[in-house]
Design an enzyme around this catalytic site. Structure first.
Site, PDB file in Angstrom:
ATOM      1  N   ASP A  69     -11.427  19.185  83.652  1.00  0.00           N
ATOM      2  CA  ASP A  69     -10.822  19.811  82.467  1.00  0.00           C
ATOM      3  C   ASP A  69      -9.646  18.960  81.989  1.00  0.00           C
ATOM      4  OD1 ASP A  69      -9.787  21.640  80.614  1.00  0.00           O
ATOM      5  OD2 ASP A  69      -8.865  22.905  82.138  1.00  0.00           O
ATOM      6  N   LEU A  70      -9.974  17.820  81.360  1.00  0.00           N
ATOM      7  CA  LEU A  70      -8.901  16.923  80.900  1.00  0.00           C
ATOM      8  C   LEU A  70      -8.702  16.997  79.387  1.00  0.00           C
ATOM      9  CD1 LEU A  70      -9.489  13.850  83.271  1.00  0.00           C
ATOM     10  CD2 LEU A  70      -7.919  15.768  83.541  1.00  0.00           C
ATOM     11  N   LYS A  71      -9.501  17.780  78.708  1.00  0.00           N
ATOM     12  CA  LYS A  71      -9.337  18.045  77.263  1.00  0.00           C
ATOM     13  C   LYS A  71      -9.001  16.785  76.478  1.00  0.00           C
ATOM     14  CE  LYS A  71      -7.626  22.800  77.935  1.00  0.00           C
ATOM     15  NZ  LYS A  71      -7.286  22.854  79.362  1.00  0.00           N
ATOM     16  N   PHE A  72      -9.944  15.836  76.459  1.00  0.00           N
ATOM     17  CA  PHE A  72      -9.672  14.575  75.742  1.00  0.00           C
ATOM     18  C   PHE A  72      -9.493  14.825  74.241  1.00  0.00           C
ATOM     19  CE2 PHE A  72     -12.469  12.790  79.276  1.00  0.00           C
ATOM     20  CZ  PHE A  72     -11.394  12.355  80.037  1.00  0.00           C
ATOM     21  N   HIS A  73      -8.546  14.107  73.653  1.00  0.00           N
ATOM     22  CA  HIS A  73      -8.265  14.209  72.215  1.00  0.00           C
ATOM     23  C   HIS A  73      -7.605  12.895  71.795  1.00  0.00           C
ATOM     24  CE1 HIS A  73      -6.347  16.853  68.795  1.00  0.00           C
ATOM     25  NE2 HIS A  73      -7.037  15.832  68.334  1.00  0.00           N
ATOM     26  N   ASP A  74      -8.390  12.010  71.153  1.00  0.00           N
ATOM     27  CA  ASP A  74      -7.871  10.683  70.797  1.00  0.00           C
ATOM     28  C   ASP A  74      -8.816  10.104  69.757  1.00  0.00           C
ATOM     29  OD1 ASP A  74      -6.624   8.058  70.985  1.00  0.00           O
ATOM     30  OD2 ASP A  74      -5.949   8.625  72.993  1.00  0.00           O
ATOM     31  N   LYS A  85     -12.688  23.750  89.096  1.00  0.00           N
ATOM     32  CA  LYS A  85     -12.132  23.085  87.915  1.00  0.00           C
ATOM     33  C   LYS A  85     -10.902  22.278  88.322  1.00  0.00           C
ATOM     34  CE  LYS A  85      -9.613  25.273  84.573  1.00  0.00           C
ATOM     35  NZ  LYS A  85      -8.439  24.460  84.271  1.00  0.00           N
ATOM     36  N   GLN A 134      -1.224  35.576  81.502  1.00  0.00           N
ATOM     37  CA  GLN A 134      -2.352  35.684  80.566  1.00  0.00           C
ATOM     38  C   GLN A 134      -2.152  36.904  79.673  1.00  0.00           C
ATOM     39  OE1 GLN A 134      -4.550  33.506  80.059  1.00  0.00           O
ATOM     40  NE2 GLN A 134      -5.155  32.445  81.918  1.00  0.00           N
ATOM     41  N   THR A 137      -5.607  29.206  73.523  1.00  0.00           N
ATOM     42  CA  THR A 137      -5.279  30.639  73.369  1.00  0.00           C
ATOM     43  C   THR A 137      -3.766  30.850  73.224  1.00  0.00           C
ATOM     44  OG1 THR A 137      -5.533  30.759  75.753  1.00  0.00           O
ATOM     45  CG2 THR A 137      -7.302  31.697  74.445  1.00  0.00           C
ATOM     46  N   GLY A 142      -8.551  31.536  88.224  1.00  0.00           N
ATOM     47  CA  GLY A 142      -7.604  30.817  89.077  1.00  0.00           C
ATOM     48  C   GLY A 142      -6.930  31.741  90.066  1.00  0.00           C
ATOM     49  N   ARG A 143      -5.732  32.213  89.689  1.00  0.00           N
ATOM     50  CA  ARG A 143      -4.879  32.945  90.632  1.00  0.00           C
ATOM     51  C   ARG A 143      -5.495  34.170  91.305  1.00  0.00           C
ATOM     52  NH1 ARG A 143      -0.184  32.332  86.333  1.00  0.00           N
ATOM     53  NH2 ARG A 143      -2.091  32.288  85.093  1.00  0.00           N
TER      54      ARG A 143
HETATM   55  O1  C5P Z   1      -4.860  31.562  87.173  1.00  0.00           O
HETATM   56  P1  C5P Z   1      -5.674  31.817  85.946  1.00  0.00           P
HETATM   57  O2  C5P Z   1      -6.955  32.602  86.207  1.00  0.00           O
HETATM   58  O3  C5P Z   1      -4.860  32.417  84.828  1.00  0.00           O
HETATM   59  O4  C5P Z   1      -6.125  30.359  85.487  1.00  0.00           O
HETATM   60  C1  C5P Z   1      -6.849  30.134  84.299  1.00  0.00           C
HETATM   61  C2  C5P Z   1      -7.209  28.691  84.166  1.00  0.00           C
HETATM   62  O5  C5P Z   1      -7.846  28.525  82.891  1.00  0.00           O
HETATM   63  C3  C5P Z   1      -6.028  27.728  84.180  1.00  0.00           C
HETATM   64  O6  C5P Z   1      -6.482  26.498  84.764  1.00  0.00           O
HETATM   65  C4  C5P Z   1      -5.708  27.539  82.718  1.00  0.00           C
HETATM   66  O7  C5P Z   1      -5.116  26.304  82.447  1.00  0.00           O
HETATM   67  C5  C5P Z   1      -7.112  27.611  82.100  1.00  0.00           C
HETATM   68  N1  C5P Z   1      -7.136  27.976  80.678  1.00  0.00           N
HETATM   69  C6  C5P Z   1      -6.623  29.178  80.212  1.00  0.00           C
HETATM   70  N2  C5P Z   1      -6.665  29.467  78.872  1.00  0.00           N
HETATM   71  C7  C5P Z   1      -7.209  28.604  78.011  1.00  0.00           C
HETATM   72  C8  C5P Z   1      -7.746  27.401  78.452  1.00  0.00           C
HETATM   73  C9  C5P Z   1      -7.695  27.114  79.817  1.00  0.00           C
HETATM   74  O8  C5P Z   1      -6.132  29.989  81.004  1.00  0.00           O
HETATM   75  N3  C5P Z   1      -7.285  28.919  76.732  1.00  0.00           N
END
Ligand code: C5P
Length: 234
Positions: free
Chosen positions: A60-65, A33, A187, A117, A207-208
């Site tokens: 994942d650029l979340k367009f909104h326009d 992503k 989170q 979230t 991610g992490r």
């Molecule tokens: O590192 P981690 O697993 O927390 O990364 C989660 C990814 O999901 C990040 O790129 C974050 O921006 C994305 N994301 C999120 N919650 C959302 C939408 C997207 O954590 N509601």
């Protein structure tokens, strides 16, 4: 592996960092992503580089326009050949339909973000929406579904309810995934990979827990085993 369920979030501010992690991963075992941070730093070149290394990309650029602007942006993204893109469902029906119509059917997947979230009841009230976040999420998911989108991003904890309400065939992409014992970081509403799949999620954004691991590939392999095991019992 056919249709890997893990999407590794490349949350970095440079091409070098993103490619360093990608080199430790396997495009057979995950997708990647690219979000606003990396895309702003590295642009379309990073998308091309990752695709050249056989990774399927969720942009994942979340367009909104306004509808016309979003439709054109979606078309440009799809022409790059990315696997998945997203828009905000809060952009409304006309915007969602315009985005859908801009993409050839069966090509790039188009999903919607319902409510971020990070938005709680107080935030909703402050923008004049006097409703529970979970009701707004349901409403926006149905809107995305009725406009022909392929799915939504949602918390793994919301996935079961959405899966039950909307049924099969609507793609649920869930961030906030933490394996047992992993740091939660920032989170709040987290789920293990097994829980997310059990709740009906199709794809897990992680991610992490992977990007900060000493051995990202072995974490990826272990998480895939956990997912495979749950998929066979679902
Ligand atoms: O590192 P981690 O697993 O927390 O990364 C989660 C990814 O999901 C990040 O790129 C974050 O921006 C994305 N994301 C999120 N919650 C959302 C939408 C997207 O954590 N509601």
């Amino acid at each position: 592996m056919k249709d890997p369920r893990i999407i590794v979030a490349l949350d970095f501010s440079s091409t070098e960092q993103a490619l360093r992690l990608a080199k430790m991963l396997d495009p057979m075992l995950c997708r990647v992503k690219i979000g606003k941070e990396l895309y702003t730093a590295a642009g379309p070149t990073i998308v091309e580089k990752l695709m050249r290394d056989d990774f399927e990309v969720f942009l994942d650029l979340k367009f909104h326009d306004i509808p016309n602007t979003v439709a054109n942006a979606c078309k440009v993204a799809a022409d790059m050949g990315v696997w998945m893109i997203n828009v905000h469902a809060l952009g409304g029906k006309k915007m969602l339909v315009a985005a859908r119509d801009a993409l050839p059917l069966g090509g790039t997947k188009l999903i919607a973000v319902t409510l971020l979230t990070s938005i709680g009841p107080d935030d909703l009230e402050s923008i004049g929406l006097n409703n529970e976040p979970k009701n707004v999420v349901q409403k926006l998911a149905w809107l995305a579904h009725s406009c022909g989108l392929d799915g939504v991003v949602c918390s793994a904890l919301e996935a079961a309810q959405l899966r039950q309400a909307i049924g099969a065939g609507f793609c649920l992409v869930t961030p906030g995934i933490r394996p047992i014992g992993a740091l939660t970081d920032d989170q709040n509403r987290i789920a293990t990979p097994q829980m997310a799949i059990q709740n009906g999620a199709d794809y897990l954004v992680i991610g992490r827990p992977i990007s900060r691991a000493v051995d990202p590939l072995s974490i990826l392999q272990n998480l895939n085993k956990e997912i495979e095991a749950q998929l066979t019992t679902n």
